[in-house]
Design a protein around this motif. Structure first.
Motif, PDB file in Angstrom:
ATOM      1  N   GLY A  21      -0.582 -19.470   8.095  1.00 12.77           N
ATOM      2  CA  GLY A  21      -1.086 -20.532   7.034  1.00 12.77           C
ATOM      3  C   GLY A  21      -2.358 -21.106   6.954  1.00 12.77           C
ATOM      4  N   TRP A  22      -2.769 -21.260   8.371  1.00 13.30           N
ATOM      5  CA  TRP A  22      -4.144 -22.152   8.374  1.00 13.30           C
ATOM      6  C   TRP A  22      -5.336 -21.458   9.037  1.00 13.30           C
ATOM      7  CZ3 TRP A  22      -6.313 -23.160  13.061  1.00 13.30           C
ATOM      8  CH2 TRP A  22      -5.327 -22.950  14.438  1.00 13.30           C
ATOM      9  N   THR A  23      -5.033 -20.242   9.623  1.00 16.00           N
ATOM     10  CA  THR A  23      -6.189 -19.549  10.218  1.00 16.00           C
ATOM     11  C   THR A  23      -6.810 -18.424   9.352  1.00 16.00           C
ATOM     12  OG1 THR A  23      -4.527 -17.715  11.160  1.00 16.00           O
ATOM     13  CG2 THR A  23      -5.263 -19.675  12.729  1.00 16.00           C
ATOM     14  N   TYR A  24      -7.885 -17.979   9.936  1.00 19.83           N
ATOM     15  CA  TYR A  24      -8.662 -17.071   9.188  1.00 19.83           C
ATOM     16  C   TYR A  24      -8.483 -15.682   9.350  1.00 19.83           C
ATOM     17  CZ  TYR A  24     -12.627 -14.297   7.106  1.00 19.83           C
ATOM     18  OH  TYR A  24     -13.415 -13.231   6.552  1.00 19.83           O
ATOM     19  N   GLY A  25      -7.772 -14.656   8.579  1.00 23.80           N
ATOM     20  CA  GLY A  25      -7.907 -13.256   8.813  1.00 23.80           C
ATOM     21  C   GLY A  25      -6.912 -12.760   9.961  1.00 23.80           C
ATOM     22  N   LEU A  26      -6.131 -13.814  10.554  1.00 22.34           N
ATOM     23  CA  LEU A  26      -5.495 -13.461  11.885  1.00 22.34           C
ATOM     24  C   LEU A  26      -4.193 -12.516  11.552  1.00 22.34           C
ATOM     25  CD1 LEU A  26      -5.925 -13.824  14.913  1.00 22.34           C
ATOM     26  CD2 LEU A  26      -4.418 -15.790  14.728  1.00 22.34           C
ATOM     27  N   ASN A  27      -3.592 -12.844  10.537  1.00 17.74           N
ATOM     28  CA  ASN A  27      -2.315 -12.320  10.164  1.00 17.74           C
ATOM     29  C   ASN A  27      -2.641 -11.378   8.901  1.00 17.74           C
ATOM     30  OD1 ASN A  27      -0.283 -13.878  12.129  1.00 17.74           O
ATOM     31  ND2 ASN A  27      -1.643 -15.558  11.021  1.00 17.74           N
ATOM     32  N   PRO A  28      -2.239 -10.211   9.144  1.00 14.04           N
ATOM     33  CA  PRO A  28      -2.826  -9.058   8.073  1.00 14.04           C
ATOM     34  C   PRO A  28      -2.000  -9.004   6.907  1.00 14.04           C
ATOM     35  CG  PRO A  28      -1.501  -8.025  10.005  1.00 14.04           C
ATOM     36  CD  PRO A  28      -1.713  -9.548  10.342  1.00 14.04           C
ATOM     37  N   THR A  29      -2.692  -8.808   5.916  1.00 10.01           N
ATOM     38  CA  THR A  29      -1.715  -8.666   4.425  1.00 10.01           C
ATOM     39  C   THR A  29      -0.832  -7.626   4.703  1.00 10.01           C
ATOM     40  OG1 THR A  29      -4.029  -9.013   3.536  1.00 10.01           O
ATOM     41  CG2 THR A  29      -2.274  -8.145   2.104  1.00 10.01           C
ATOM     42  N   PRO A  30       0.578  -8.227   4.207  1.00 10.95           N
ATOM     43  CA  PRO A  30       1.522  -7.411   4.439  1.00 10.95           C
ATOM     44  C   PRO A  30       1.490  -6.210   3.215  1.00 10.95           C
ATOM     45  CG  PRO A  30       2.265  -9.358   3.349  1.00 10.95           C
ATOM     46  CD  PRO A  30       0.713  -9.540   3.854  1.00 10.95           C
ATOM     47  N   GLU A  31       1.892  -4.967   3.665  1.00  8.62           N
ATOM     48  CA  GLU A  31       1.915  -3.912   2.533  1.00  8.62           C
ATOM     49  C   GLU A  31       3.222  -3.216   2.364  1.00  8.62           C
ATOM     50  OE1 GLU A  31      -1.488  -1.527   3.769  1.00  8.62           O
ATOM     51  OE2 GLU A  31      -2.967  -2.674   2.780  1.00  8.62           O
ATOM     52  N   CYS A  32       3.784  -2.633   1.545  1.00  4.77           N
ATOM     53  CA  CYS A  32       4.794  -2.070   1.333  1.00  4.77           C
ATOM     54  C   CYS A  32       4.905  -0.854   2.569  1.00  4.77           C
ATOM     55  CB  CYS A  32       5.235  -1.491   0.208  1.00  4.77           C
ATOM     56  SG  CYS A  32       5.636  -2.730  -1.235  1.00  4.77           S
ATOM     57  N   PRO A  33       5.891  -0.850   3.470  1.00  7.12           N
ATOM     58  CA  PRO A  33       5.975   0.289   4.310  1.00  7.12           C
ATOM     59  C   PRO A  33       5.811   1.865   3.598  1.00  7.12           C
ATOM     60  CG  PRO A  33       7.530  -1.177   4.996  1.00  7.12           C
ATOM     61  CD  PRO A  33       6.950  -1.659   3.571  1.00  7.12           C
ATOM     62  N   GLU A  34       5.399   2.600   4.384  1.00  7.72           N
ATOM     63  CA  GLU A  34       5.288   4.125   3.960  1.00  7.72           C
ATOM     64  C   GLU A  34       6.621   4.662   3.349  1.00  7.72           C
ATOM     65  OE1 GLU A  34       3.508   6.904   6.520  1.00  7.72           O
ATOM     66  OE2 GLU A  34       1.771   5.928   6.667  1.00  7.72           O
ATOM     67  N   ALA A  35       7.903   4.247   4.044  1.00  8.00           N
ATOM     68  CA  ALA A  35       8.975   4.903   3.530  1.00  8.00           C
ATOM     69  C   ALA A  35       9.519   4.205   2.179  1.00  8.00           C
ATOM     70  CB  ALA A  35       9.952   4.804   4.753  1.00  8.00           C
ATOM     71  N   THR A  36       8.855   3.011   1.781  1.00  8.18           N
ATOM     72  CA  THR A  36       9.292   2.403   0.409  1.00  8.18           C
ATOM     73  C   THR A  36       8.111   2.747  -0.929  1.00  8.18           C
ATOM     74  OG1 THR A  36       8.113   0.294   0.841  1.00  8.18           O
ATOM     75  CG2 THR A  36      10.049   0.615   2.042  1.00  8.18           C
ATOM     76  N   THR A  37       8.770   2.075  -1.935  1.00  5.87           N
ATOM     77  CA  THR A  37       7.802   2.275  -3.071  1.00  5.87           C
ATOM     78  C   THR A  37       7.573   0.967  -3.615  1.00  5.87           C
ATOM     79  OG1 THR A  37       8.704   4.628  -3.307  1.00  5.87           O
ATOM     80  CG2 THR A  37       7.542   3.568  -5.127  1.00  5.87           C
ATOM     81  N   GLU A  38       6.392   0.776  -4.056  1.00 12.19           N
ATOM     82  CA  GLU A  38       5.899  -0.736  -4.498  1.00 12.19           C
ATOM     83  C   GLU A  38       6.391  -0.407  -6.280  1.00 12.19           C
ATOM     84  OE1 GLU A  38       2.337  -3.811  -4.892  1.00 12.19           O
ATOM     85  OE2 GLU A  38       2.172  -2.001  -3.596  1.00 12.19           O
ATOM     86  N   ASN A  39       7.044  -1.462  -6.495  1.00  6.80           N
ATOM     87  CA  ASN A  39       7.309  -1.578  -8.004  1.00  6.80           C
ATOM     88  C   ASN A  39       6.215  -2.271  -8.846  1.00  6.80           C
ATOM     89  OD1 ASN A  39       8.075  -4.084  -7.959  1.00  6.80           O
ATOM     90  ND2 ASN A  39      10.312  -3.914  -8.176  1.00  6.80           N
ATOM     91  N   SER A  40       6.498  -2.442 -10.153  1.00  8.97           N
ATOM     92  CA  SER A  40       5.463  -3.081 -10.840  1.00  8.97           C
ATOM     93  C   SER A  40       5.436  -4.572 -10.591  1.00  8.97           C
ATOM     94  CB  SER A  40       5.936  -2.948 -12.203  1.00  8.97           C
ATOM     95  OG  SER A  40       7.126  -3.385 -12.586  1.00  8.97           O
TER      96      SER A  40
END
Length: 958
Positions: A511-530
């Motif tokens: 929450g307060w640091t810069y760039g340390l915790n990566p942006t979460p992305e939908c895992p490969e085995a899942t599909t991102e919906n709208s």
């Protein structure tokens, strides 16, 4: 997207969020300004459109309204930068100044706060001042010659917050190159922690009046700071230079010459009265942080991408530090040591000798990424130190080096005589350093490996850090030192390294640091919906982790793995095992009644919630649901294991059965089978009564073995049952079963597990609510073997009878089950507290009410007269008097209950023991079986002070 746009969008999202929630409420954590993207555990904010500027105002990178020049605070001056108005600090500031968060501030040249008051505070020319900086304020330097110096006797009060850190950065970071006439930064679109940017402004120097050693103890000692930053040092080791809390310092430092270098932050003779906590220095040059003597103390420090050393000390620093993350950057070509530690280069034995105490460091080089990465810890030039609970990994020269005779002497006369002032305990040096111990040949006074391994709990081995700084299994396995017993400055920890786990409650960098915790992305085995949610469907044949910060939807029947069969020693050729891991704080939503989760034999579910960040399985659109009335909105969870079941009556092996709801085969030959772990997990609105004989429950444990870990699990408004055990040997602690549509705790098919600490509360809003316990051996064969024979202790089983609900029997023992029940409280059932049915069940309980020689027993149990009847009378069907059987056993009692209501809960949600419950003589169940915790009380919760349901459950106190 430019850095300015990134930061602008982030802060606009935070401003929008503040309109929806109370920004001062610690229960809601916003993405931090300056963080490239939302951190795991903080949620993913909805994209916010960038507003068009109003005619009378301008919107800058922070989303703040920039005001006229007259609104710059006293002590600053208005400066036009492009189409913005910034407030400039310059020269020597001799009056107190407050930098308000509604402006952006420029450092012009060397800015000095106060006039030096001297080593003892009596300098005639001294004129102290205080620089106060409000949370969320942004201060930048246009060039390497722009820096901030706090002189002796003056203070900086920079107290940001977790959601609004204070940011010191460069003009280039704010895309102000053209406005200020400086050379633009090169474009970059990679990871924040691999940015090439550094030394874009001068940095921060804090000078104090604590003692230094450059005079070797001859009188009050002072020295001239690097970068023409003034004098420091003095006679007050408790000197207070102010507060530095929740602060980012980015792209700072100026290596003017090889011997005159400004760092990210220099603490020069700073005293222990200064508060330094939650500070991130990113891409600092020369060093990230350097301590020049003094006694400064720090907690929660992050140093990423230092151009030279991460954490440096010299001139007799005797401070303390705990919870420190140091990560090198492969893009910094001069990266050197993680820790570079000197007493004093011009006098290795000068006094006072450097001897800091350090605990819970994680120090990671960039060797594996091709970076210039030297030594993890270089201890030299006579320094002492006490180092505890540290992890060192991935350095291209060595994990550890000790140089100079004075340092070896200070460490102890040999590797086996560890009586000196340089010690290392409970530390893991990784085998992925190029070499673990640097061999300097004849220059080494003793063998470094022997020195390290002969001290307490030190380990050399592989590391398993997650995200380069969060403990994995290898780190967790190392025995930690209780540093709170060493020094009261330290917080008690039972782990090594800086960050114990990915849990939001453990990961203090969120929450307060810069760039340390990566942006979460939908895992490969899942599909991102709208909507940005990750859809999980079909059969999962590779290990899958559902990371925090995203929403997940189960679509249809989701199957983890392909059935490996009943015997692990002879797995099915068609099988394919997989593990589904769910990180703390994750919410998984079932799309509809046909959506449910099945874990096949040989595969695992690891639901890794914590008390502060439980995992939640619920229905889609959970915010629109009603915890009082909604049920059966999605299918639920089924776990299939290889433990034995009794549907074959012991004829042939293995015995298998087909699970309800088309959930696959279960059962096998291994009663110690392991189907994973379920910790701090909530399952809400689950279950699907497809037909009267084919029903999905909240959770079905089908042939699950005893090595499966189940601890802190709530199933709320589950249908058909909350939890049902179909055979097997599964064990659980801390179950909360609330609002079950039928039975709360159900077992059949020969379940022989153990359960302790169980709270069952029926919901009067569920019209079909039935039993608290519904206990069978097997309906189609009451004496089939292996016979159901669980052991259950410390349960509170509450019906909804007094609240007008459909509430039947508290404990129904039938169809030949055995059981050993201890320390139970049963109250408020609309039919009866206790019933025993079927001859086989009476037989297994003993030939009659007086012999009590069977395998069905109850001890230290309170049945309340608030049940419509205490004992159900089935007339001739009762082989003996259930009342006599009950009262003939140890410490059983029939009485009115006096359970205590919980704060804010409805009257029927009473579950904390009152005087009557705590007056019953309890059985020490730990003496009965080692699985059980020792308890001196009956029921689930002894008192409010020990309410283990608090904080992570739903509905109980609503």
């Amino acid at each position: 997207m430019t850095k300015l746009q990134i930061l602008k969008n982030t802060l606009l999202a935070a401003v929008a969020a503040c309109a929806l929630v109370a920004c001062g409420d610690d229960s809601t954590e916003l993405a931090s300004p300056g963080t490239v993207a939302p951190n795991p555990g903080t949620g993913t904010p909805e994209p916010q459109p960038e507003p068009e500027p109003e005619p009378s105002s301008k919107i800058d990178r922070g989303g703040f309204e920039r005001t006229s020049a007259g609104d710059c605070p006293s002590g600053t001056s208005a400066t036009t930068v492009g189409d913005q108005t910034h407030c400039t600090l310059s020269g020597t500031v001799t009056n107190d100044v407050t930098l308000t968060s509604g402006n952006i501030y420029q450092l012009s040249g060397k800015v000095v706060i106060g006039v030096d008051v001297g080593a003892d505070g009596t300098a005639a020319a001294g004129d102290p001042a205080t620089l106060t900086i409000e949370p969320g304020t942004v201060i930048y330097g246009p060039s390497k010659t722009d820096l901030l110096v706090i002189s002796r006797g003056s203070k900086i009060e920079a107290a940001g917050t977790a959601s609004s850190p204070i940011i010191f950065t460069s003009a280039l970071d704010l895309d102000l190159a053209s406005e200020l006439g400086v050379t633009p930064a090169a474009s970059y679109s990679g990871l924040a922690l691999e940015e090439p940017f550094t030394s874009e402004w001068g940095g921060i120097v804090i000078s104090g009046r604590a003692s230094i050693n450059t005079c070797n103890g001859a009188g009050i000692c002072e020295a001239e700071g690097e970068g023409d930053s003034g004098l420091y040092g003095g006679d007050d080791d408790t000197d207070d230079s102010g507060t530095f809390k929740y602060v980012q310092v980015k792209y700072a430092g100026n290596p003017i010459t090889a011997d005159d270098e400004l760092n990210g932050i220099a603490f020069q003779g700073v005293g222990s009265g200064t508060e330094i906590d939650y500070v991130h220095v990113h891409n600092g040059a020369d060093d990230g942080v350097e301590f020049f003597g003094g006694t400064a103390q720090v907690k929660h420090l992050v140093i990423t991408g230092a151009d030279d050393d991460g954490f440096d000390w010299t001139q007799g620093w005797r401070g303390k530090a705990q919870h420190v993350v140091i990560i090198q950057n492969p893009a910094q070509p001069a990266s050197d040591q993680g820790i570079e530690a000197d007493n004093y280069g011009d006098g290795n034995d000068f006094l006072p000798r450097a001897k800091p105490r350090l605990a819970n460091f994680t120090i990671v080089g960039s060797y594996s990424k091709g970076g210039e990465s030297d030594i993890g810890m270089l201890l030299r030039e006579g320094t002492g130190a006490n180092i505890y609970n540290t992890v060192v990994s991935d350095f291209g020269d060595a994990c550890l080096d000790i140089d100079q005779t004075s340092t070896f002497t200070n460490a102890g006369s040999s590797a086996t005589n560890l009586t000196g002032n340089l010690t290392i305990q409970s530390t893991l040096f990784s085998s992925n350093c190029k070499t673990v111990f640097k061999d300097d040949g004849a220059d080494d006074a003793f063998d470094l490996e022997a020195y390290f391994t002969n001290q307490s709990n030190n380990v050399v081995g592989a590391t398993s850090l997650f995200n380069n700084f969060i403990n994995g299994t290898a780190e967790t396995a190392v025995t930690a030192t209780d540093v709170s017993a060493v020094d009261t400055f330290f917080v008690a920890t039972d782990y090594i390294g800086a960050v114990a786990s990915t849990s939001a409650s453990d990961n203090w960098t969120l929450g307060w640091t810069y760039g340390l915790n990566p942006t979460p992305e939908c895992p490969e085995a899942t599909t991102e919906n709208s909507d940005g949610a990750c859809v999980v469907s079909g059969t999962i044949t590779e290990d899958l982790t559902l990371v925090a910060g995203l929403d997940y939807i189960l679509s249809g029947k989701v199957v983890v793995g392909v059935d490996m069969g009943p015997d692990a020693s002879s797995p099915l050729a068609t099988g394919d095992a997989a593990t589904l891991t769910v990180e703390p704080g994750v919410t998984v939503m079932g799309a509809d009644l046909s959506s449910y989760l099945v874990v096949t034999r040989g595969s695992k579910l690891n639901s890794n919630g914590t008390a502060d960040a439980p995992v939640t399985f619920t229905a889609i659109d959970p915010d629109t649901r009603d915890l009082d009335t909604d049920t059966s909105l999605w299918g639920g969870i089924v776990i299939n294991g290889r433990a034995t079941i009794n549907t074959c009556n012991g004829v042939g092996t293995p015995c298998e059965a087909e699970g309800e709801g088309d959930s696959g085969l279960y059962g096998g030959v291994d009663d110690t089978d392991d189907s994973g772990q379920i910790f701090y997990t909530r399952v809400i609105y689950a279950g699907n009564p497809i037909t009267a004989d084919d029903e999905l429950n909240g959770i079905a444990f089908q042939g699950v073995g005893s090595e499966t870990e189940i601890d802190y699990l709530q199933v709320h408004n589950g249908a058909d049952d909350a939890v049902e055990f179909f055979g097997g040997t599964a064990q659980a602690k801390h179950l909360v079963l609330t609002g079950a549509d039928d039975d709360s705790l159900d077992w059949t098919q020969g379940w022989r597990g153990k359960v302790q600490h169980v709270l069952i509360i029926q919901n009067p809003n569920q019209p079909a609510t039935d039993q608290g316990f519904e206990a069978d051996n097997y309906g189609d064969g009451n004496d089939f073997l292996p016979r159901a024979h669980p052991m259950i202790a410390n349960a509170t089983v509450l019906g909804a009878g007094e609240a007008g609900g459909e509430s039947d029997i508290g404990i129904l023992l039938r169809e030949g089950t055995a059981a050993n029940l201890y320390n139970i409280v049963v109250a408020d059932f609309g039919d009866a507290c206790l019933d025993i049915d079927q001859t086989a069940t009476f037989t297994v309980s003993g030939a009659n009410a007086t012999t009590l020689t069977g395998d069905l027993t109850m001890e230290s149990t309170l049945l309340s007269t608030t049940c419509a009847t205490v004992f159900k009378d089935d007339g001739a069907d009762d082989v003996f008097s259930v009342e006599d059987w009950f009262l003939g056993q140890s410490n059983n009692l029939v009485a009115a209950d006096t359970l205590t209501a919980t704060s804010g809960g409805a009257a029927f949600k009473t579950y904390i023991n009152g005087a009557t419950e705590n007056g019953v003589t309890a059985t020490d169940v730990s003496a009965v079986n080692s699985f059980f915790d020792a308890t001196t009380y009956v029921g689930a919760v002894q008192n409010a002070a020990n309410d283990w349901t608090a904080g992570w459950t739903v509905w109980l106190n609503q």
